[in-house]
Design a protein around this motif. Structure first.
Motif, short mmCIF file in Angstrom:
data_model
loop_
_atom_site.label_atom_id
_atom_site.label_comp_id
_atom_site.label_asym_id
_atom_site.label_seq_id
_atom_site.Cartn_x
_atom_site.Cartn_y
_atom_site.Cartn_z
N VAL A 34 -24.81 -20.99 -36.69
CA VAL A 34 -23.42 -20.67 -36.38
C VAL A 34 -22.69 -21.93 -35.94
O VAL A 34 -23.22 -22.74 -35.18
N LEU A 35 -21.46 -22.07 -36.40
CA LEU A 35 -20.56 -23.11 -35.91
C LEU A 35 -19.45 -22.42 -35.13
O LEU A 35 -18.73 -21.58 -35.68
N ASP A 36 -19.34 -22.75 -33.85
CA ASP A 36 -18.33 -22.18 -32.97
C ASP A 36 -17.30 -23.27 -32.68
O ASP A 36 -17.51 -24.13 -31.83
N LEU A 37 -16.19 -23.25 -33.44
CA LEU A 37 -15.13 -24.25 -33.27
C LEU A 37 -14.14 -23.79 -32.21
O LEU A 37 -13.80 -22.62 -32.14
N PHE A 38 -13.66 -24.75 -31.43
CA PHE A 38 -12.80 -24.46 -30.29
C PHE A 38 -13.58 -23.51 -29.36
O PHE A 38 -13.11 -22.46 -28.97
N PHE A 45 -21.71 -25.75 -30.83
CA PHE A 45 -20.46 -25.51 -30.11
C PHE A 45 -19.62 -26.78 -30.18
O PHE A 45 -20.08 -27.85 -29.78
N VAL A 46 -18.41 -26.69 -30.68
CA VAL A 46 -17.50 -27.83 -30.74
C VAL A 46 -16.34 -27.58 -29.79
O VAL A 46 -15.59 -26.60 -29.95
N ASP A 96 -11.65 -20.07 -33.14
CA ASP A 96 -10.72 -19.46 -32.18
C ASP A 96 -9.86 -20.57 -31.56
O ASP A 96 -10.03 -20.91 -30.40
N PRO A 97 -8.93 -21.13 -32.35
CA PRO A 97 -8.10 -22.22 -31.82
C PRO A 97 -7.03 -21.70 -30.87
O PRO A 97 -6.77 -20.50 -30.82
N PRO A 98 -6.39 -22.63 -30.15
CA PRO A 98 -5.20 -22.20 -29.40
C PRO A 98 -4.23 -21.52 -30.36
O PRO A 98 -4.07 -21.98 -31.50
N TYR A 99 -3.64 -20.44 -29.95
CA TYR A 99 -2.78 -19.67 -30.86
C TYR A 99 -1.66 -20.52 -31.45
O TYR A 99 -1.24 -20.29 -32.58
N LYS A 100 -1.19 -21.54 -30.70
CA LYS A 100 -0.08 -22.35 -31.20
C LYS A 100 -0.46 -23.20 -32.41
O LYS A 100 0.42 -23.65 -33.14
N ILE A 101 -1.76 -23.41 -32.67
CA ILE A 101 -2.17 -24.18 -33.85
C ILE A 101 -2.99 -23.33 -34.84
O ILE A 101 -3.58 -23.85 -35.77
N ALA A 102 -2.98 -22.03 -34.64
CA ALA A 102 -3.77 -21.15 -35.50
C ALA A 102 -3.36 -21.21 -36.97
O ALA A 102 -4.18 -20.93 -37.85
N ALA A 103 -2.15 -21.61 -37.26
CA ALA A 103 -1.71 -21.72 -38.66
C ALA A 103 -2.51 -22.79 -39.41
O ALA A 103 -2.54 -22.80 -40.64
N LYS A 104 -3.21 -23.65 -38.68
CA LYS A 104 -4.04 -24.70 -39.30
C LYS A 104 -5.41 -24.19 -39.73
O LYS A 104 -6.18 -24.92 -40.33
#
Length: 184
Positions: free
Chosen positions: A45-49, A69-70, A120-128
């Motif tokens: 598994v890769l867990d980004l953010f 975990f990144v 699970d990025p910060p919602y403000k950059i989720a479009a990326k």
């Protein structure tokens, strides 16, 4: 916040207070793993953010072979390490203190092909998210049948397909939170 199921069921997890992280709620985490349950069978598994590690630790508790975990925030990485130590999962985990938007080269060096991507990025950059997934796929990091789970806010609409390979098979909502599921 706690581990929902598996070998670490019920164990509490700590998060850094403040506005730098937004841990996935237990309700959303439980739903996520109930949805992917039929597809979840060991793997890497890769867990980004990664934040405090709630999603990746849940994956380990439920039988993942290894989780990368990144997370870039030093204070959050310390809390993540404490959570892994408390759950006695350190041997199956690798924390990479990196910017998730620029981690592909370091991940290529691991030699891994990831079976699951939790993003699970910060919602403000989720479009990326589509760009991040495409970049990881182009780097050869995602296994052919990779299952991708994206957590994002209601204001972000993710495409039905990411690249030519990953197709969305489900989306669920919980208040302002959305989960989008893709399969390779």
């Amino acid at each position: 916040m706690r581990v929902i199921s598996g070998t670490c069921k019920g164990m509490p997890l700590r998060a850094v207070s403040g506005l730098t992280t937004r841990p996935t709620t237990d309700k959303v985490k439980e739903s996520l793993f109930n949805i992917i349950g039929p597809y979840f069978d060991g793997g890497i598994v890769l867990d980004l953010f990664a934040g405090s590690g709630g999603l990746g630790i849940e994956a380990l508790s439920r039988g993942a072979d290894k989780v990368y975990f990144v997370e870039k925030d030093r204070q959050v990485v310390r809390m993540l390490q404490q959570n892994l130590d408390f759950c006695q999962l350190t041997a199956q985990a690798k924390i990479m203190k990196l910017d998730a938007l620029r981690c592909a080269q370091a991940l290529v060096a691991t030699g891994c092909k990831f079976n699951y991507l939790l993003i699970d990025p910060p919602y403000k950059i989720a479009a990326k998210i589509p760009d991040i997934v495409s970049h990881l796929a182009e780097a050869g990091l995602l296994a052919g049948d990779c299952l991708i789970i994206c957590e994002h806010g209601e204001e972000t609409t993710l495409p039905a397909e990411i690249g030519e390979r990953f197709k969305q098979f489900r989306q669920t909502k919980y208040g302002i939170t959305r989960l989008s599921f893709y399969r390779g």
